[in-house]
Design a protein around this motif. Sequence first.
Motif, short mmCIF file in Angstrom:
data_model
loop_
_atom_site.label_atom_id
_atom_site.label_comp_id
_atom_site.label_asym_id
_atom_site.label_seq_id
_atom_site.Cartn_x
_atom_site.Cartn_y
_atom_site.Cartn_z
N HIS B 131 -9.50 41.69 57.09
CA HIS B 131 -8.40 40.88 56.59
C HIS B 131 -7.37 41.84 55.96
CE1 HIS B 131 -6.34 38.00 53.96
NE2 HIS B 131 -6.83 37.05 54.73
N GLY B 158 -12.26 37.13 55.93
CA GLY B 158 -12.28 35.94 55.08
C GLY B 158 -12.15 36.13 53.58
N TYR B 160 -9.80 35.03 51.44
CA TYR B 160 -9.43 33.81 50.69
C TYR B 160 -10.57 32.81 50.62
CZ TYR B 160 -4.59 35.40 50.87
OH TYR B 160 -3.44 36.12 50.71
N SER B 161 -11.21 32.53 51.78
CA SER B 161 -12.31 31.56 51.77
C SER B 161 -13.47 32.08 50.93
CB SER B 161 -12.76 31.25 53.20
OG SER B 161 -13.07 32.45 53.88
N GLY B 162 -13.71 33.39 50.97
CA GLY B 162 -14.76 33.99 50.16
C GLY B 162 -14.47 33.79 48.68
N GLY B 164 -12.55 31.51 47.26
CA GLY B 164 -12.66 30.09 46.91
C GLY B 164 -14.10 29.66 46.73
N THR B 165 -14.96 30.06 47.67
CA THR B 165 -16.37 29.71 47.59
C THR B 165 -17.01 30.30 46.34
OG1 THR B 165 -16.40 29.81 49.99
CG2 THR B 165 -18.53 29.64 48.92
N TYR B 167 -15.62 30.65 43.46
CA TYR B 167 -15.32 29.80 42.30
C TYR B 167 -16.34 28.66 42.24
CZ TYR B 167 -13.19 26.55 39.07
OH TYR B 167 -12.99 25.69 38.02
N ALA B 187 -21.41 33.21 51.20
CA ALA B 187 -19.97 33.46 51.31
C ALA B 187 -19.72 34.87 51.84
CB ALA B 187 -19.30 33.28 49.95
N LEU B 191 -18.71 34.10 55.60
CA LEU B 191 -17.24 34.09 55.58
C LEU B 191 -16.65 35.50 55.61
CD1 LEU B 191 -16.85 31.36 52.80
CD2 LEU B 191 -16.64 31.02 55.27
N MET B 192 -17.21 36.39 54.80
CA MET B 192 -16.61 37.73 54.72
C MET B 192 -17.25 38.71 55.70
SD MET B 192 -16.22 37.81 50.56
CE MET B 192 -14.91 39.01 50.44
#
Lengths: 131, 277
Positions: B131, B158, B160-162, B164-165, B167, B187, B191-192
């Motif tokens: 990313h 990933g 951003y999604s990482g 967010g998850t 949090y 995550a 995701l990452m």
Amino acid sequence: MEKKVDRDLMLEKENEELRAMELIISKALTIGITTSAIVIFIGLLMLIITGNSGYPHGFYPTSPVEILKGFISLKPYAVILTGLLLLILTPVFRVAVSIITFLHEKDYLYTAITTLVFIILIISFILGKVE
Amino acid sequence: MVLTSLEILAFSFIAGIFGALLGLGGGIIVIPALTLLLGVDIKYAIGASIVSVIATSSGAAVAYVRDKITNLRIGMFLEIATTTGAITGAYIAGLISPKYLYIIFGIVLLYSALAMLRKRHEELPQNVVSHPLAKKLKLEGSYFDKVLNKEVKYNVAGVYSGFGTMYVAGVISGLLGIGSGIFKVMAMDLLMKLPMKVSTATSNFMIGVTAAASAGVYLMRGYIDPEIAGPVALGVLLGATLGTRIMQKMRNTTIRKIFIPVLAYISIQMLIKGLGV
């Protein structure tokens, strides 16, 4: 040419310093964890041998100041809690040390990120006290 | 009392080994064992579990950081999200009844078991493109894999999604005291797209910091009972030290396969308890 060699030497020296520092941190953490384990163990032994927690039934101190006071007068529950307190503080200590490490690496972005994490941790402790 | 302490010590030791292996903190063993086997109130079990999470993290961290499996930059960056989440979770915890905690806990575990089952054959992530933000934040890294006997370089997707998850993982951590390493590992893994070992080692580093954020709150509320949390801390510290040695000699796929049935079993136990069947 000479300048490049100088720079390589400097980089190598910096890396060595960094590794030495990491080793010191690693050792400091090991000492911290071992100390907390020993303190908890001694507290548990005291509790089992005397069968007395040092406090009224069903009560134990919940604030760091009370815990340390109890530790000084060697009350078994307070001794265990002192060890637990030391253990709880290890990650906080690690974050604090990481700030210094990143600063030493001149990695200012991560110095800022780590400082932010440290501030959030401190806020959480204060919030817990207020409630 | 001596017998109870020894019992707590014994299963905490096992919790420490598995915790260090999987980056899960050991709460998934400590909470059910205390509540189901020894009849401890869930609030004190959660208090003890928070301590177990910190003990696993600290016990495992020394070895993983020394061997450079932990990615400190990823850990610190994601820690912003998890610590904030943990504070949120610790405050919501007092508002929810234990029954719902059991049900949420059960569902979380069941979901993790299924997610792990799907990835059971993958040794290392393939064709991952970093990313742009991962490049900017210098999140990519490498580690020496003792089983594959080579240096493994990896990219990071990933972001951003990482984040967010993480949090959400923080909120769950504060809520259930499980360190929510499951979510963190997932995550980072799903995701990452990090190698499994980097995910578990980095999760191990992170869970301790997140748990420390809520441990202060739990301590002052009186949820950390010295008679329960004391032996838990000792057992887990010893177990985690052993767990780090075992982890490095295992394949990523083996680590997944061992734990799937354990996760499924415990999740069903907790669901039954929560639903009062």
